[in-house]
Design a protein around this motif. Structure first.
Motif, PDB file in Angstrom:
ATOM      1  N   LYS A 224       0.809  -1.366  -0.023  1.00 33.04           N
ATOM      2  CA  LYS A 224      -0.156   0.079   0.062  1.00 33.04           C
ATOM      3  C   LYS A 224       0.885   1.232   0.028  1.00 33.04           C
ATOM      4  CE  LYS A 224      -3.567  -2.324   2.616  1.00 33.04           C
ATOM      5  NZ  LYS A 224      -4.274  -2.459   4.075  1.00 33.04           N
ATOM      6  N   ARG A 226       3.490   1.822  -1.394  1.00 31.13           N
ATOM      7  CA  ARG A 226       3.929   2.037  -2.656  1.00 31.13           C
ATOM      8  C   ARG A 226       3.210   2.771  -3.796  1.00 31.13           C
ATOM      9  NH1 ARG A 226       6.747  -3.612  -5.185  1.00 31.13           N
ATOM     10  NH2 ARG A 226       6.743  -2.326  -6.985  1.00 31.13           N
ATOM     11  N   VAL A 227       1.842   3.075  -3.449  1.00 31.06           N
ATOM     12  CA  VAL A 227       1.050   3.676  -4.169  1.00 31.06           C
ATOM     13  C   VAL A 227       0.681   4.941  -3.672  1.00 31.06           C
ATOM     14  CG1 VAL A 227      -1.219   3.579  -5.293  1.00 31.06           C
ATOM     15  CG2 VAL A 227      -0.109   1.478  -4.843  1.00 31.06           C
ATOM     16  N   PRO A 294      -3.849   3.944   0.813  1.00 27.34           N
ATOM     17  CA  PRO A 294      -4.386   3.223  -0.434  1.00 27.34           C
ATOM     18  C   PRO A 294      -4.713   2.004  -0.020  1.00 27.34           C
ATOM     19  CG  PRO A 294      -2.516   4.586  -1.287  1.00 27.34           C
ATOM     20  CD  PRO A 294      -2.616   4.597   0.372  1.00 27.34           C
ATOM     21  N   ASP A 298      -6.465  -0.332  -4.912  1.00 30.16           N
ATOM     22  CA  ASP A 298      -5.555   0.705  -5.594  1.00 30.16           C
ATOM     23  C   ASP A 298      -4.215   0.224  -5.962  1.00 30.16           C
ATOM     24  OD1 ASP A 298      -7.351   2.986  -5.158  1.00 30.16           O
ATOM     25  OD2 ASP A 298      -6.733   2.834  -2.829  1.00 30.16           O
ATOM     26  N   VAL A 299      -3.780  -0.757  -5.182  1.00 29.16           N
ATOM     27  CA  VAL A 299      -2.387  -1.504  -5.198  1.00 29.16           C
ATOM     28  C   VAL A 299      -2.564  -2.196  -6.724  1.00 29.16           C
ATOM     29  CG1 VAL A 299      -0.704  -3.184  -4.692  1.00 29.16           C
ATOM     30  CG2 VAL A 299      -1.613  -1.422  -3.086  1.00 29.16           C
ATOM     31  N   PHE A 301      -4.575  -2.168  -9.160  1.00 24.00           N
ATOM     32  CA  PHE A 301      -4.799  -1.319 -10.413  1.00 24.00           C
ATOM     33  C   PHE A 301      -3.396  -0.765 -10.764  1.00 24.00           C
ATOM     34  CE2 PHE A 301      -5.637   2.946 -12.256  1.00 24.00           C
ATOM     35  CZ  PHE A 301      -6.367   2.553 -13.165  1.00 24.00           C
ATOM     36  N   ALA A 302      -2.625   0.041  -9.890  1.00 23.29           N
ATOM     37  CA  ALA A 302      -1.384   0.600  -9.978  1.00 23.29           C
ATOM     38  C   ALA A 302      -0.312  -0.483 -10.539  1.00 23.29           C
ATOM     39  CB  ALA A 302      -0.805   1.336  -8.889  1.00 23.29           C
ATOM     40  N   LEU A 303      -0.409  -1.762 -10.134  1.00 26.94           N
ATOM     41  CA  LEU A 303       0.334  -2.593 -10.655  1.00 26.94           C
ATOM     42  C   LEU A 303       0.022  -3.630 -11.853  1.00 26.94           C
ATOM     43  CD1 LEU A 303       1.544  -4.389  -7.323  1.00 26.94           C
ATOM     44  CD2 LEU A 303       2.862  -2.722  -8.717  1.00 26.94           C
ATOM     45  N   GLY A 305      -2.922  -2.320 -14.027  1.00 25.72           N
ATOM     46  CA  GLY A 305      -3.372  -1.468 -15.096  1.00 25.72           C
ATOM     47  C   GLY A 305      -5.013  -1.579 -14.800  1.00 25.72           C
ATOM     48  N   LYS A 307      -8.800  -2.569 -12.047  1.00 22.30           N
ATOM     49  CA  LYS A 307      -9.207  -3.078 -11.024  1.00 22.30           C
ATOM     50  C   LYS A 307      -9.297  -4.704 -11.147  1.00 22.30           C
ATOM     51  CE  LYS A 307      -9.920   1.254  -9.047  1.00 22.30           C
ATOM     52  NZ  LYS A 307      -9.294   1.767  -7.887  1.00 22.30           N
TER      53      LYS A 307
END
Length: 313
Positions: A224, A226-227, A294, A298-299, A301-303, A305, A307
């Motif tokens: 978390k 990291r986001v 986050p 969120d993690v 999605f960020a990793l 691309g 949800k």
């Protein structure tokens, strides 16, 4: 946790021209709960199938419970249990009969098998329903029986694939408690789940798999942090306090209607302490404080691309 229960190095698998696993590494401690997350098609199921000896990898080395997967697959099988997404319970048998049948497959003697069945029925709160047909069980009861059947042989490592899919919230939390108890007793849990909240609640460590590659590993809190997007929200009693805090803290988001400021933060104690020390030194009193970080969605999605799509059945 005294050592590694699962160690994988350079694990690879392809089906035709499709590369499913592209050299992944795992190091999972004994007695821990490890969760593997990833979008559909990321390679989660293939990973579990390889580690549980159902299919062979194309490359890499794996040790499970101290046994080499390639050279001693029977020893690996004797050390693991697998609870799949779809129940293995025979609904035409009673709870006791399901467990005794499993005990026979593990070559326990008749008396030993019945004693083991009674132990597991008590452990999973199924004693009162032991003589009833499994077809009469609720979804939560059936899932607990399924897990109890996996434990008949006292495995050191358990693979749980979507253990709470389709369960109501109370049954899910009951299953979570059973999983935590198993880990506390030294059993290593390898969990795959579509419910990110489940991974957040249970897992000591999480790995995110995307297109056959591990894109991140760590504790839920580490991932978390990291986001971007984490912040500390400070609410004040009046506008003068809000103005004073805004001048002290500089570049922050301001909510005049809520008399609040949002200070960027990774959720760590250091940033929080610095903020409060600055306000305290200036005599600015904070009415209310909350830390926002986050979540795993969120993690994810960020990793990856997109949800995570939770399965609801």
């Amino acid at each position: 946790m005294s050592g590694a229960a699962i160690v994988a190095s350079g694990l690879r698998k392809s089906f035709g021209d499709k590369v499913v696993l592209d050299g992944i590494d795992l190091d999972i401690a004994e007695g821990s709960i490890f969760s593997l997350l990833g979008p559909n098609g990321a390679g989660k199921t293939t990973t579990v199938h390889i580690l549980s000896t159902l299919i062979r990898p194309d490359g890499g080395q794996v040790r499970i419970a101290g046994h080499d997967l390639a050279n001693a697959p029977d020893d690996v099988r004797a050390s693991i249990g697998v609870t799949g997404q779809f129940s293995a319970v025979d609904t035409l048998l009673t709870g006791t009969e399901n467990l005794v049948l499993m005990a026979g497959l593990h070559r326990l003697g008749r008396e030993a098998g019945r004693r083991r069945a009674e132990e597991l029925l008590a452990q999973f709160d199924l004693t009162e329903a032991a003589s009833k047909m499994a077809s009469t069980y609720s979804g939560g009861m059936r899932r607990r029986l399924d897990l109890a059947m996996t434990l008949v042989g006292k495995p050191r490592v358990i693979f749980l694939d979507e253990p709470t899919t389709g369960l109501d919230p109370r049954s899910r939390r009951t299953m979570w408690q059973r999983i935590r108890e198993l880990a506390a007793d030294g059993v290593t849990i390898f969990l795959t789940t579509q419910y990110l909240e489940e991974a957040d609640q249970l897992a000591d460590r999480i790995a995110v798999l995307d297109q056959g590659t591990l894109v991140a590993q760590g504790t839920p809190d580490e991932l978390k942090r990291r986001v971007p997007g984490g912040h500390v929200r400070l609410r004040f009693a009046d506008v003068p306090s809000l103005d004073a805090a805004g001048r002290l803290l500089g570049r922050v988001s301001r909510d005049d209607e809520g008399l609040a400021l949002q200070v960027p933060s990774d959720g760590g104690v250091r940033v929080l302490r610095q903020v409060l020390d600055r306000l305290d030194a200036a005599g600015v009193e904070v009415e209310e404080l909350s830390v926002h970080t986050p979540d795993l969605d969120d993690v994810f999605f960020a990793l990856t691309g997109h949800k995570q799509q939770e399965v609801v059945r």
